[in-house]
Design a protein around this motif. Structure first.
Motif, PDB file in Angstrom:
ATOM      1  N   MET A   1       0.821  -1.194   0.000  1.00  0.00           N
ATOM      2  CA  MET A   1       0.000   0.000   0.000  1.00  0.00           C
ATOM      3  C   MET A   1       0.871   1.267   0.000  1.00  0.00           C
ATOM      4  O   MET A   1       0.552   2.245  -0.665  1.00  0.00           O
ATOM      5  N   LYS A   2       1.973   1.214   0.762  1.00  0.00           N
ATOM      6  CA  LYS A   2       2.859   2.368   0.835  1.00  0.00           C
ATOM      7  C   LYS A   2       3.502   2.658  -0.528  1.00  0.00           C
ATOM      8  O   LYS A   2       3.723   3.810  -0.877  1.00  0.00           O
ATOM      9  N   VAL A   3       3.775   1.609  -1.285  1.00  0.00           N
ATOM     10  CA  VAL A   3       4.382   1.785  -2.605  1.00  0.00           C
ATOM     11  C   VAL A   3       3.405   2.480  -3.553  1.00  0.00           C
ATOM     12  O   VAL A   3       3.794   3.381  -4.309  1.00  0.00           O
ATOM     13  N   LEU A   4       2.134   2.098  -3.511  1.00  0.00           N
ATOM     14  CA  LEU A   4       1.127   2.767  -4.335  1.00  0.00           C
ATOM     15  C   LEU A   4       0.952   4.226  -3.918  1.00  0.00           C
ATOM     16  O   LEU A   4       0.804   5.109  -4.764  1.00  0.00           O
ATOM     17  N   HIS A   5       0.989   4.455  -2.633  1.00  0.00           N
ATOM     18  CA  HIS A   5       0.897   5.809  -2.104  1.00  0.00           C
ATOM     19  C   HIS A   5       2.079   6.642  -2.619  1.00  0.00           C
ATOM     20  O   HIS A   5       1.912   7.776  -3.070  1.00  0.00           O
ATOM     21  N   TRP A   6       3.285   6.082  -2.553  1.00  0.00           N
ATOM     22  CA  TRP A   6       4.483   6.760  -3.055  1.00  0.00           C
ATOM     23  C   TRP A   6       4.357   7.031  -4.562  1.00  0.00           C
ATOM     24  O   TRP A   6       4.625   8.143  -5.018  1.00  0.00           O
ATOM     25  N   ALA A   7       3.941   6.011  -5.317  1.00  0.00           N
ATOM     26  CA  ALA A   7       3.842   6.163  -6.778  1.00  0.00           C
ATOM     27  C   ALA A   7       2.832   7.241  -7.158  1.00  0.00           C
ATOM     28  O   ALA A   7       3.077   8.054  -8.047  1.00  0.00           O
ATOM     29  N   PHE A   8       1.706   7.269  -6.473  1.00  0.00           N
ATOM     30  CA  PHE A   8       0.662   8.226  -6.824  1.00  0.00           C
ATOM     31  C   PHE A   8       1.002   9.633  -6.362  1.00  0.00           C
ATOM     32  O   PHE A   8       1.015  10.575  -7.154  1.00  0.00           O
ATOM     33  N   PHE A   9       1.285   9.789  -5.074  1.00  0.00           N
ATOM     34  CA  PHE A   9       1.457  11.132  -4.533  1.00  0.00           C
ATOM     35  C   PHE A   9       2.842  11.711  -4.772  1.00  0.00           C
ATOM     36  O   PHE A   9       2.982  12.921  -4.945  1.00  0.00           O
ATOM     37  N   SER A  10       3.857  10.887  -4.794  1.00  0.00           N
ATOM     38  CA  SER A  10       5.200  11.421  -4.999  1.00  0.00           C
ATOM     39  C   SER A  10       5.564  11.504  -6.475  1.00  0.00           C
ATOM     40  O   SER A  10       6.010  12.547  -6.951  1.00  0.00           O
ATOM     41  N   VAL A  11       5.383  10.424  -7.189  1.00  0.00           N
ATOM     42  CA  VAL A  11       5.845  10.389  -8.581  1.00  0.00           C
ATOM     43  C   VAL A  11       4.853  11.061  -9.520  1.00  0.00           C
ATOM     44  O   VAL A  11       5.210  11.993 -10.253  1.00  0.00           O
ATOM     45  N   ILE A  12       3.626  10.612  -9.521  1.00  0.00           N
ATOM     46  CA  ILE A  12       2.652  11.143 -10.484  1.00  0.00           C
ATOM     47  C   ILE A  12       2.388  12.622 -10.236  1.00  0.00           C
ATOM     48  O   ILE A  12       2.356  13.421 -11.179  1.00  0.00           O
TER      49      ILE A  12
ATOM     50  N   ALA B   1       4.403  14.713  -8.950  1.00  0.00           N
ATOM     51  CA  ALA B   1       5.618  15.465  -9.279  1.00  0.00           C
ATOM     52  C   ALA B   1       5.759  15.705 -10.782  1.00  0.00           C
ATOM     53  O   ALA B   1       6.253  16.747 -11.193  1.00  0.00           O
ATOM     54  N   VAL B   2       5.345  14.748 -11.599  1.00  0.00           N
ATOM     55  CA  VAL B   2       5.478  14.912 -13.056  1.00  0.00           C
ATOM     56  C   VAL B   2       4.229  15.508 -13.697  1.00  0.00           C
ATOM     57  O   VAL B   2       4.216  15.769 -14.901  1.00  0.00           O
ATOM     58  N   LEU B   3       3.195  15.746 -12.917  1.00  0.00           N
ATOM     59  CA  LEU B   3       1.955  16.305 -13.447  1.00  0.00           C
ATOM     60  C   LEU B   3       2.149  17.656 -14.148  1.00  0.00           C
ATOM     61  O   LEU B   3       1.581  17.870 -15.222  1.00  0.00           O
TER      62      LEU B   3
ATOM     63  N   GLY C   1       2.028  20.574 -19.263  1.00  0.00           N
ATOM     64  CA  GLY C   1       2.676  21.384 -20.295  1.00  0.00           C
ATOM     65  C   GLY C   1       2.627  20.709 -21.650  1.00  0.00           C
ATOM     66  O   GLY C   1       2.388  21.355 -22.677  1.00  0.00           O
ATOM     67  N   TYR C   2       2.824  19.415 -21.661  1.00  0.00           N
ATOM     68  CA  TYR C   2       2.770  18.654 -22.908  1.00  0.00           C
ATOM     69  C   TYR C   2       1.357  18.681 -23.490  1.00  0.00           C
ATOM     70  O   TYR C   2       1.171  18.897 -24.691  1.00  0.00           O
ATOM     71  N   LEU C   3       0.345  18.493 -22.642  1.00  0.00           N
ATOM     72  CA  LEU C   3      -1.041  18.520 -23.104  1.00  0.00           C
ATOM     73  C   LEU C   3      -1.452  19.904 -23.596  1.00  0.00           C
ATOM     74  O   LEU C   3      -2.158  20.033 -24.596  1.00  0.00           O
ATOM     75  N   ILE C   4      -1.019  20.925 -22.902  1.00  0.00           N
ATOM     76  CA  ILE C   4      -1.339  22.290 -23.325  1.00  0.00           C
ATOM     77  C   ILE C   4      -0.718  22.585 -24.684  1.00  0.00           C
ATOM     78  O   ILE C   4      -1.357  23.173 -25.561  1.00  0.00           O
ATOM     79  N   ASP C   5       0.520  22.149 -24.867  1.00  0.00           N
ATOM     80  CA  ASP C   5       1.155  22.314 -26.182  1.00  0.00           C
ATOM     81  C   ASP C   5       0.376  21.577 -27.266  1.00  0.00           C
ATOM     82  O   ASP C   5       0.203  22.083 -28.370  1.00  0.00           O
TER      83      ASP C   5
END
Length: 133
Positions: free
Chosen positions: A1-12, A14-16, A21-25
């Motif tokens: 569960m902690k890994v999913l939490h890390w992947a969603f809140f930290s990684v996703i 962070a790159v949002l 920017g890519y979608l706006i372009d």
């Protein structure tokens, strides 16, 4: 569960901004490629933040069953933090934008490589913390 939490809140999360920017372009028929979008050091900042969080998490652990592995991951993450920080500083240096010697394609490739390595090391740190709890 902690890994999913890390992947969603930290990684996703962070790159949002990069994805936005890519979608706006794309919606404005911009001609910037994804490589051009990330060639200004954005992924270096994300990588530095992820490694800093992983180092902080490892220092908060009190009961380390796998001390040697924790030490290796911690020192690797510290090294990645400093390396990505310096690479970011080079990417956004005052003269970098107009300097013909700055290879933006290489900057983009390096940032992707360092981001991938960061995902592996910080993900391993998160998994190790989960296993030890």
């Amino acid at each position: 569960m902690k890994v999913l939490h890390w992947a969603f809140f930290s990684v996703i999360f962070a790159v949002l901004p990069i994805a936005a920017g890519y979608l706006i372009d794309a919606t404005r028929q911009g001609d910037r490629s994804f490589s051009d979008l990330i060639s200004h050091g954005e992924l270096y900042i994300v990588s530095a933040g992820l490694t800093a969080a992983a180092v902080g998490q490892s220092f908060m652990k009190k009961n380390n069953k796998h001390r040697f592995l924790h030490a290796i991951l911690t020192f690797t993450n510290i090294g990645l933090f400093f390396l990505t920080s310096f690479l970011y500083a080079d990417a956004v240096a005052p003269n970098a934008a107009n300097d013909p010697e700055v290879r933006r394609d290489v900057m983009a490739q390096l940032s992707l490589w360092f981001f991938a390595i960061t995902l592996i090391t910080t993900g391993a740190s998160t998994v190790l913390a989960e296993v030890e709890e």
